[in-house]
Design a protein around this motif. Structure first.
Motif, PDB file in Angstrom:
ATOM      1  N   ALA A 140       0.859  -1.182   0.000  1.00 56.62           N
ATOM      2  CA  ALA A 140       0.000   0.000   0.000  1.00 56.62           C
ATOM      3  C   ALA A 140       0.891   1.226   0.000  1.00 56.62           C
ATOM      4  N   GLY A 141       0.353   2.319  -0.503  1.00 54.78           N
ATOM      5  CA  GLY A 141       1.152   3.537  -0.543  1.00 54.78           C
ATOM      6  C   GLY A 141       0.294   4.765  -0.679  1.00 54.78           C
ATOM      7  N   MET A 142       0.853   5.914  -0.304  1.00 51.03           N
ATOM      8  CA  MET A 142       0.186   7.191  -0.485  1.00 51.03           C
ATOM      9  C   MET A 142       1.236   8.253  -0.805  1.00 51.03           C
ATOM     10  N   ALA A 143       0.876   9.158  -1.706  1.00 46.57           N
ATOM     11  CA  ALA A 143       1.754  10.252  -2.099  1.00 46.57           C
ATOM     12  C   ALA A 143       0.960  11.546  -2.040  1.00 46.57           C
ATOM     13  N   VAL A 144       1.573  12.610  -1.557  1.00 45.47           N
ATOM     14  CA  VAL A 144       0.894  13.898  -1.439  1.00 45.47           C
ATOM     15  C   VAL A 144       1.751  14.988  -2.074  1.00 45.47           C
ATOM     16  N   TYR A 145       1.073  16.075  -2.429  1.00 46.37           N
ATOM     17  CA  TYR A 145       1.788  17.243  -2.951  1.00 46.37           C
ATOM     18  C   TYR A 145       1.391  18.467  -2.157  1.00 46.37           C
TER      19      TYR A 145
END
Length: 469
Positions: free
Chosen positions: A32-37
């Motif tokens: 699982a993963g999450m990326a934010v800006y």
């Protein structure tokens, strides 16, 4: 399989992103993963292994440290993602769901065009999401790159791609997997599952069409490529993979399963004492059967879930079978001396359902009638990473056909897919004997399609009848 969630907001989006991804945990078991800006800090990302712990446990520290007004994330059965890519398009994050059947050919073409290298994952495979990014980067702009990837990839590929300007969402060319848009004041989200944003305050805006590309910002959704006319959404989403509270193409998953069970009951001629579903995949189908037939619905065994999340599943098949068996706890008072009709979503290899049946006999059941909620699986999926099977001959139906046909290496599989043929009934009897069922009757393909309620031309039924695009 896999699932994804993305948010574009005028405020910090991490809370919505975290729980939106978590609501997809039923679709994957490994990564699982999450990326934010963030406009000040740029891109940030976290990826964790979720094989032995649920998503929330692994990401609870990250959600408190990450900040951003846009974010994308995923639950994945295979490759680590989202990836952060730096290219002539600028920096972007990307996550994908799909299957690439012509991977080797694409890699070779990329090398010939000057692509330097790919990172190998631990098993020696190339990360499919990295490969998609490399294809996109072959074109002058992101929209052309996404279109090029959709056209080039054989199989299916749905993707979310996040840039500082917005999130691009692209549904695969034939719409085999869903993409839905939710909206609330000051925020827009993109989701695989339509239920994932409801408790976060979003309402459904619309679903993307096959091959459609949109860009999502906090202000709204803008279409960049119109949807195609042809759709082949995966029917197995309603049968098993979809969460009960979701809907695809306006068709409720839970209601479809009730209708599926009801149609099974209409064609049946047995009179068991109780109807039960294999927890949890057959429960809704069993309720539909019980409501239609008038035979009482019962829960003769309970699935133990407090410390056994779905993510706790070893990759070794023999261990998976053992874990699946250990989760089921019998209620002997509801089993002993009873004639039972048991519904599961499907029979793949047959190992788990055979052991479940033996488990019921050992617990005192008199009869165990099995009613799978879909037709016999005859073909491995060419379009989505649904199964860990490495060969179609792992499918119980194909093994039985091989036994029936003997030296004939090219059996007429169309005949075995026809529920009115002699070959079909011979196959069912062999499966019944092998798995020690009192009786066996599968859901017919025509009835299953009617249970969904969409035109057959819009549904992918390849795994049951071998019909391609």
């Amino acid at each position: 399989m896999g699932g994804f969630f993305g948010v574009a907001s005028k405020e910090d989006c991490v809370f919505d992103l975290f729980f939106g991804i978590d609501y997809h945990s039923h679709l994957g078991t490994r990564r699982a993963g999450m990326a934010v800006y963030d406009t000040k800090k740029g891109f940030d990302r976290a990826i964790h292994n979720i094989e032995n712990a649920p998503f929330r446990t692994k990401f609870d520290k990250d959600v408190n440290n990450m900040h951003g007004s846009m974010g994308i994330g995923c639950i994945s059965d295979y490759e680590p993602q989202p990836l952060i890519i730096r290219s002539h398009h600028g920096t972007y994050a990307i996550t994908t769901v799909g299957k690439i059947n012509n991977k080797d050919k694409i890699i070779e073409e990329l090398f010939q065009n000057g692509h330097g290298h790919f990172m190998e994952m631990s098993g020696g495979d190339i990360n499919a999401t990295e490969l998609v990014a490399a294809v996109i980067n072959q074109r002058d702009n992101l929209i052309e790159g996404i279109r090029y990837a959709q056209e080039l990839i054989e199989g299916s590929m749905t993707m979310l791609l996040m840039t500082p300007k917005g999130i691009y969402a692209a549904r695969d060319r034939y719409g085999r997997t869903p993409v839905t848009i939710g909206k609330k004041e000051d925020a827009v989200c993109i989701s695989f599952e339509s239920f994932a944003y409801l408790n976060l305050g979003y309402t459904q805006e619309r679903e993307l069409g096959p091959g459609e590309i949109v860009v999502v910002t906090p202000e709204g959704v803008r279409s960049l490529a119109a949807p195609g006319k042809d759709m082949k959404i995966c029917t197995f989403l309603w049968i098993y993979y979809g969460y009960p509270s979701s809907s695809y193409e306006g068709i409720s998953v839970e209601k479809m399963r009730y209708d599926c069970g009801a149609m099974l009951a209409k064609r049946d001629d047995v009179h068991p004492d109780i109807v039960a579903g294999v927890p949890d995949s057959g429960t809704a189908h069993a309720i539909g059967y019980a409501n239609e037939s008038g035979i009482p619905f019962s829960r003769p065994f309970i699935k133990y879930t407090p410390t056994w999340p779905r993510s706790f599943m070893p990759t070794i098949q023999s261990k998976r079978n053992l874990i699946a068996k250990m989760k089921l706890i019998p209620v002997h008072d509801l089993i002993k001396g009873r004639s039972m009709l048991l519904i599961d979503d499907s029979i793949v290899r047959g190992t788990q359902l055979r052991e479940t049946t033996e488990f019921l006999y050992q617990s005192g059941a008199d009869q165990v009638h099995i009613r799978p909620a879909c037709p016999p699986l005859l073909f491995g999926c060419k379009y989505l990473n649904f199964s860990r099977s490495t060969s179609e001959m792992e499918l119980i139906a194909r093994r039985v056909i091989q036994e029936i046909e003997g030296e004939n290496k090219y059996p007429n599989l169309s005949a075995y897919a026809d529920p009115d043929s002699t070959q079909y009934h011979d196959m069912l009897e062999k499966i019944r004997e092998k798995l020690n069922f009192t009786s066996l009757r599968y859901h017919r393909l025509d009835d299953m399609i009617e249970s969904v309620g969409l035109d057959r031309c819009k549904l992918c039924t390849y795994c049951w009848d071998g019909r391609e695009e």
